[in-house]
Design a protein around this motif. Structure first.
Motif, mmCIF file in Angstrom:
data_model
loop_
_atom_site.group_PDB
_atom_site.id
_atom_site.type_symbol
_atom_site.label_atom_id
_atom_site.label_comp_id
_atom_site.label_asym_id
_atom_site.label_seq_id
_atom_site.Cartn_x
_atom_site.Cartn_y
_atom_site.Cartn_z
ATOM 1 N N ALA A 29 0.819 -1.224 0.000
ATOM 2 C CA ALA A 29 0.000 0.000 0.000
ATOM 3 C C ALA A 29 0.851 1.270 0.000
ATOM 4 O O ALA A 29 0.343 2.354 -0.266
ATOM 5 C CB ALA A 29 -0.929 -0.002 1.213
ATOM 6 N N GLN A 30 2.144 1.117 0.267
ATOM 7 C CA GLN A 30 3.024 2.290 0.327
ATOM 8 C C GLN A 30 3.503 2.734 -1.046
ATOM 9 O O GLN A 30 4.240 3.710 -1.146
ATOM 10 C CB GLN A 30 4.225 1.994 1.231
ATOM 11 N N GLY A 31 3.129 2.047 -2.084
ATOM 12 C CA GLY A 31 3.511 2.475 -3.431
ATOM 13 C C GLY A 31 4.331 1.422 -4.146
ATOM 14 O O GLY A 31 4.416 0.271 -3.733
ATOM 15 N N GLN A 32 4.918 1.850 -5.259
ATOM 16 C CA GLN A 32 5.687 0.952 -6.111
ATOM 17 C C GLN A 32 6.855 0.322 -5.351
ATOM 18 O O GLN A 32 7.477 0.964 -4.524
ATOM 19 C CB GLN A 32 6.241 1.714 -7.325
ATOM 20 N N TRP A 33 7.120 -0.917 -5.671
ATOM 21 C CA TRP A 33 8.233 -1.631 -5.078
ATOM 22 C C TRP A 33 9.472 -1.399 -5.933
ATOM 23 O O TRP A 33 9.398 -1.394 -7.165
ATOM 24 C CB TRP A 33 7.931 -3.128 -5.021
ATOM 25 N N SER A 34 10.589 -1.249 -5.297
ATOM 26 C CA SER A 34 11.841 -1.103 -6.027
ATOM 27 C C SER A 34 12.244 -2.457 -6.596
ATOM 28 O O SER A 34 11.692 -3.502 -6.223
ATOM 29 C CB SER A 34 12.941 -0.591 -5.098
ATOM 30 N N ALA A 35 13.237 -2.450 -7.479
ATOM 31 C CA ALA A 35 13.723 -3.703 -8.056
ATOM 32 C C ALA A 35 14.257 -4.625 -6.961
ATOM 33 O O ALA A 35 14.025 -5.837 -6.990
ATOM 34 C CB ALA A 35 14.796 -3.410 -9.096
ATOM 35 N N ALA A 36 14.962 -4.072 -5.996
ATOM 36 C CA ALA A 36 15.500 -4.878 -4.891
ATOM 37 C C ALA A 36 14.367 -5.462 -4.053
ATOM 38 O O ALA A 36 14.444 -6.626 -3.626
ATOM 39 C CB ALA A 36 16.424 -4.034 -4.024
ATOM 40 N N GLU A 37 13.322 -4.684 -3.816
ATOM 41 C CA GLU A 37 12.181 -5.183 -3.038
ATOM 42 C C GLU A 37 11.453 -6.290 -3.799
ATOM 43 O O GLU A 37 11.036 -7.292 -3.194
ATOM 44 C CB GLU A 37 11.218 -4.039 -2.711
ATOM 45 N N SER A 42 10.295 -11.986 -4.442
ATOM 46 C CA SER A 42 10.362 -13.213 -5.232
ATOM 47 C C SER A 42 11.070 -14.318 -4.445
ATOM 48 O O SER A 42 10.613 -15.470 -4.416
ATOM 49 C CB SER A 42 11.095 -12.955 -6.546
ATOM 50 N N ALA A 43 12.169 -13.984 -3.788
ATOM 51 C CA ALA A 43 12.888 -14.962 -2.967
ATOM 52 C C ALA A 43 12.020 -15.429 -1.807
ATOM 53 O O ALA A 43 11.995 -16.623 -1.467
ATOM 54 C CB ALA A 43 14.192 -14.363 -2.454
ATOM 55 N N LEU A 44 11.297 -14.500 -1.204
ATOM 56 C CA LEU A 44 10.396 -14.842 -0.106
ATOM 57 C C LEU A 44 9.290 -15.773 -0.591
ATOM 58 O O LEU A 44 8.944 -16.745 0.088
ATOM 59 C CB LEU A 44 9.801 -13.567 0.501
ATOM 60 N N ARG A 45 8.767 -15.493 -1.777
ATOM 61 C CA ARG A 45 7.704 -16.332 -2.337
ATOM 62 C C ARG A 45 8.224 -17.761 -2.562
ATOM 63 O O ARG A 45 7.538 -18.738 -2.245
ATOM 64 C CB ARG A 45 7.208 -15.747 -3.657
ATOM 65 N N HIS A 48 8.575 -19.421 0.779
ATOM 66 C CA HIS A 48 7.248 -19.721 1.302
ATOM 67 C C HIS A 48 6.677 -20.952 0.606
ATOM 68 O O HIS A 48 6.084 -21.828 1.256
ATOM 69 C CB HIS A 48 6.323 -18.511 1.127
ATOM 70 N N ASN A 49 6.877 -21.048 -0.703
ATOM 71 C CA ASN A 49 6.408 -22.229 -1.439
ATOM 72 C C ASN A 49 7.077 -23.501 -0.924
ATOM 73 O O ASN A 49 6.435 -24.550 -0.812
ATOM 74 C CB ASN A 49 6.650 -22.065 -2.942
ATOM 75 N N GLU A 50 8.371 -23.410 -0.608
ATOM 76 C CA GLU A 50 9.077 -24.561 -0.044
ATOM 77 C C GLU A 50 8.498 -24.927 1.323
ATOM 78 O O GLU A 50 8.330 -26.108 1.641
ATOM 79 C CB GLU A 50 10.575 -24.279 0.076
ATOM 80 N N ALA A 51 8.183 -23.923 2.121
ATOM 81 C CA ALA A 51 7.582 -24.178 3.436
ATOM 82 C C ALA A 51 6.235 -24.882 3.278
ATOM 83 O O ALA A 51 5.928 -25.825 4.021
ATOM 84 C CB ALA A 51 7.426 -22.873 4.214
ATOM 85 N N VAL A 52 5.449 -24.456 2.316
ATOM 86 C CA VAL A 52 4.145 -25.084 2.076
ATOM 87 C C VAL A 52 4.333 -26.538 1.654
ATOM 88 O O VAL A 52 3.620 -27.429 2.144
ATOM 89 C CB VAL A 52 3.343 -24.292 1.015
#
Length: 92
Positions: A29-37, A42-45, A48-52
């Motif tokens: 909600a804070q606006g556009q994400w930077s490339a690093a974010e 993507s790494a978090l996703r 998270h998929n591995e955790a699932v």
């Protein structure tokens, strides 16, 4: 999160999942994400998929174990009764 996945620490993974569910929408909600974010997301996703996947495998394994326990319940009861009879000399 990777340590919690590796050790199958379900309580920690549940807490992380809850935190992600409340924090990520606030960040979005804070606006556009930077490339690093976006890269971090993507790494978090992926993590998270591995955790699932790990959770699903553990759930399946637990289900099999519970099924096996239920299927063998009658034998365990007979064994317990026989053991009690042997120890006490009293027939049940």
């Amino acid at each position: 999160m990777s340590a919690a996945i590796a050790s199958e620490d379900w309580k920690t993974l549940a807490a992380i999942n809850t935190l992600m569910g409340s924090t990520l929408p606030q960040m979005a909600a804070q606006g556009q994400w930077s490339a690093a974010e976006r890269a971090a997301l993507s790494a978090l996703r992926q993590m998270h998929n591995e955790a699932v996947k790990r959770c699903d495998r553990a759930t399946d394994e637990l289900g099999r174990r519970l099924h096996d326990m239920q299927a063998n319940q009658e034998g365990w009861l007979a064994y317990a009764l026989e053991s009690e009879h042997t120890e006490s000399g009293i027939q049940a």
